[in-house]
Design a protein around this motif. Structure first.
Motif, PDB file in Angstrom:
ATOM      1  N   TYR B  21       0.825  -1.204   0.000  1.00  8.45           N
ATOM      2  CA  TYR B  21       0.000   0.000   0.000  1.00  8.45           C
ATOM      3  C   TYR B  21       0.861   1.256   0.000  1.00  8.45           C
ATOM      4  CZ  TYR B  21      -3.467  -3.441   1.278  1.00  8.45           C
ATOM      5  OH  TYR B  21      -4.254  -4.556   1.280  1.00  8.45           O
ATOM      6  N   HIS B  27      -5.612   1.376   4.650  1.00  8.54           N
ATOM      7  CA  HIS B  27      -5.782  -0.072   4.475  1.00  8.54           C
ATOM      8  C   HIS B  27      -4.930  -0.818   5.493  1.00  8.54           C
ATOM      9  CE1 HIS B  27      -8.267  -1.571   1.309  1.00  8.54           C
ATOM     10  NE2 HIS B  27      -7.772  -0.787   0.377  1.00  8.54           N
ATOM     11  N   HIS B  31      -6.092  -3.617   8.161  1.00  7.96           N
ATOM     12  CA  HIS B  31      -5.475  -4.948   8.206  1.00  7.96           C
ATOM     13  C   HIS B  31      -5.007  -5.261   9.625  1.00  7.96           C
ATOM     14  CE1 HIS B  31      -5.685  -5.275   3.984  1.00  7.96           C
ATOM     15  NE2 HIS B  31      -4.579  -5.937   3.752  1.00  7.96           N
ATOM     16  N   ALA B  56      -6.740  -4.203  -2.030  1.00 13.75           N
ATOM     17  CA  ALA B  56      -6.541  -5.260  -1.039  1.00 13.75           C
ATOM     18  C   ALA B  56      -6.439  -6.640  -1.671  1.00 13.75           C
ATOM     19  CB  ALA B  56      -7.670  -5.236  -0.016  1.00 13.75           C
ATOM     20  N   GLY B  96     -13.307  -3.425  -0.799  1.00 14.32           N
ATOM     21  CA  GLY B  96     -13.322  -1.980  -0.975  1.00 14.32           C
ATOM     22  C   GLY B  96     -14.650  -1.520  -1.542  1.00 14.32           C
ATOM     23  N   ILE B 123     -14.160  -1.287   3.213  1.00  8.96           N
ATOM     24  CA  ILE B 123     -13.307  -0.097   3.219  1.00  8.96           C
ATOM     25  C   ILE B 123     -13.881   0.928   2.245  1.00  8.96           C
ATOM     26  CG2 ILE B 123     -10.963   0.762   2.829  1.00  8.96           C
ATOM     27  CD1 ILE B 123     -11.122  -1.210   5.111  1.00  8.96           C
ATOM     28  N   SER B 214     -12.006   5.410   5.015  1.00  3.58           N
ATOM     29  CA  SER B 214     -10.587   5.215   4.830  1.00  3.58           C
ATOM     30  C   SER B 214     -10.039   6.307   3.918  1.00  3.58           C
ATOM     31  CB  SER B 214     -10.399   3.824   4.231  1.00  3.58           C
ATOM     32  OG  SER B 214      -9.081   3.422   4.296  1.00  3.58           O
TER      33      SER B 214
END
Lengths: 80, 255
Positions: B21, B27, B31, B56, B96, B123, B214
């Protein structure tokens, strides 16, 4: 006396995003402009005394790069 | 280093692989929260994750659990199959907004309507991150993206879809909340919500989803610190944080 803590920032994971620096309540973190990680980022570090080991840097770190330690205050056994 | 001094360390549910990322992308925080929750619950060895298509997509490299990769948006369908065949496993999807709210809209709505006993981590970063920041169903009105260069025009492109509100109307949904990852307090609240969502599944109380607001610093064209401010100032008013549905049985769960 304030609690003393310290952190270790992993060169493998730190990407120099600065989120820990703005979140640090003590304002003792900055990017280490004198060093580069193998991936080419300037890693975060503490540049002065004052870390309390509150772990807020670790909570905001997106890369789980920070390990936090805190000095333990050993309770002195009270004689009976 | 003496273990009694240790306050926090990288969760063991993570592999040693550094994430791909962008710097400052939340993210990674999401996680980490999932990894910490799985570790605290002691279910790392019986967890099966389902990765989405999107940023992701490589989540299977980072979690030290079993993982499968689902085609675009089909993670809830795949998770349904896994959970029905192996009901003793903990099955979660990590999706996502492009994956869940756009191409996978059908799968997520029907999985929730059936009350599938799975956990969904959603997300929401208001654009398609991996493909280069195109407009997503969750893009804010007036927000500039690479496919809406003049800002999202609600006259022709519609309004953002609020997934938590929508899914909370379905009978099969047990737990449906929206949290944010923009400051330490909200990250703590998000972790608690993720824990409750996994507890919901372990107790068999129905479909559980946690929507996490996010950031996408690269595609928003901001520094990581400024993108957290953008979440606070612009995304939270459009996507209010809160508990949209918590069934009575889930309210009894004490963590």
């Amino acid at each position: 006396m304030a609690v003393k803590g310290w952190i270790e920032v992993s060169d493998t994971y730190c990407k120099g995003c600065e989120l820990c620096i703005s979140a640090c309540p003590q304002g003792v973190m900055e990017l280490d402009m004198a060093r580069l990680t193998p991936k080419g980022y300037h890693p975060a570090h503490t540049f002065k005394e004052g870390c309390t080991g509150c772990a807020i840097c670790a909570i905001v770190c997106p890369d789980a790069a920070i390990t936090v330690f805190r000095e333990t205050t050993k309770a002195v056994p009270v004689p009976a | 280093m003496a273990t009694e001094n240790l306050v926090y360390e990288r969760p063991e549910a993570f592999t040693e692989m550094p994430t791909h990322y962008c710097p400052g992308c939340t993210h990674g925080v999401a996680h980490r929260l999932v990894a910490e929750v799985l570790e605290e619950m002691g279910v790392v060895n019986k967890t099966i994750g389902v990765a989405p298509v999107g940023c992701a997509v490589f989540a299977y490299n980072y979690f030290d659990t079993d993982f499968v990769e689902a085609p675009h948006g089909r993670a809830p369908a795949m998770a349904t199959g896994i959970k029905r065949v192996l009901p003793d496993r903990v099955v979660f999807t990590y999706q996502g907004d492009g994956d869940l709210a756009s191409i996978g809209m059908g799968e997520i709505v029907h999985a929730a309507a059936r009350g599938e006993n799975i956990t969904v981590i959603f997300i929401n970063n208001a654009n398609y991150g991996m493909t280069g920041g195109q407009m997503a169903p969750t893009t804010l009105p007036g927000m500039k993206t690479t496919s809406s260069p003049n800002g999202r025009d609600v006259e022709t492109q519609g309004y953002p879809i609020k997934m938590s509100e929508m899914l909370s109307t379905l009978e099969g949904t047990g737990y449906c909340v929206r949290r944010s990852l923009h400051d330490p307090k909200n990250i703590r609240l998000a972790k608690k919500a993720i824990r409750t969502a996994f507890e919901t599944q372990v107790r068999g109380l129905g479909f559980a989803m946690v929507e996490l607001l996010s950031t996408c610093p690269t595609n928003w064209g901001m520094t990581p610190v400024n993108s957290l401010k953008f979440v606070e100032e612009h995304m939270i008013p459009a996507f209010p944080l809160g508990d949209y549905k918590i069934s009575d049985a889930i309210k009894q769960i004490k963590i």
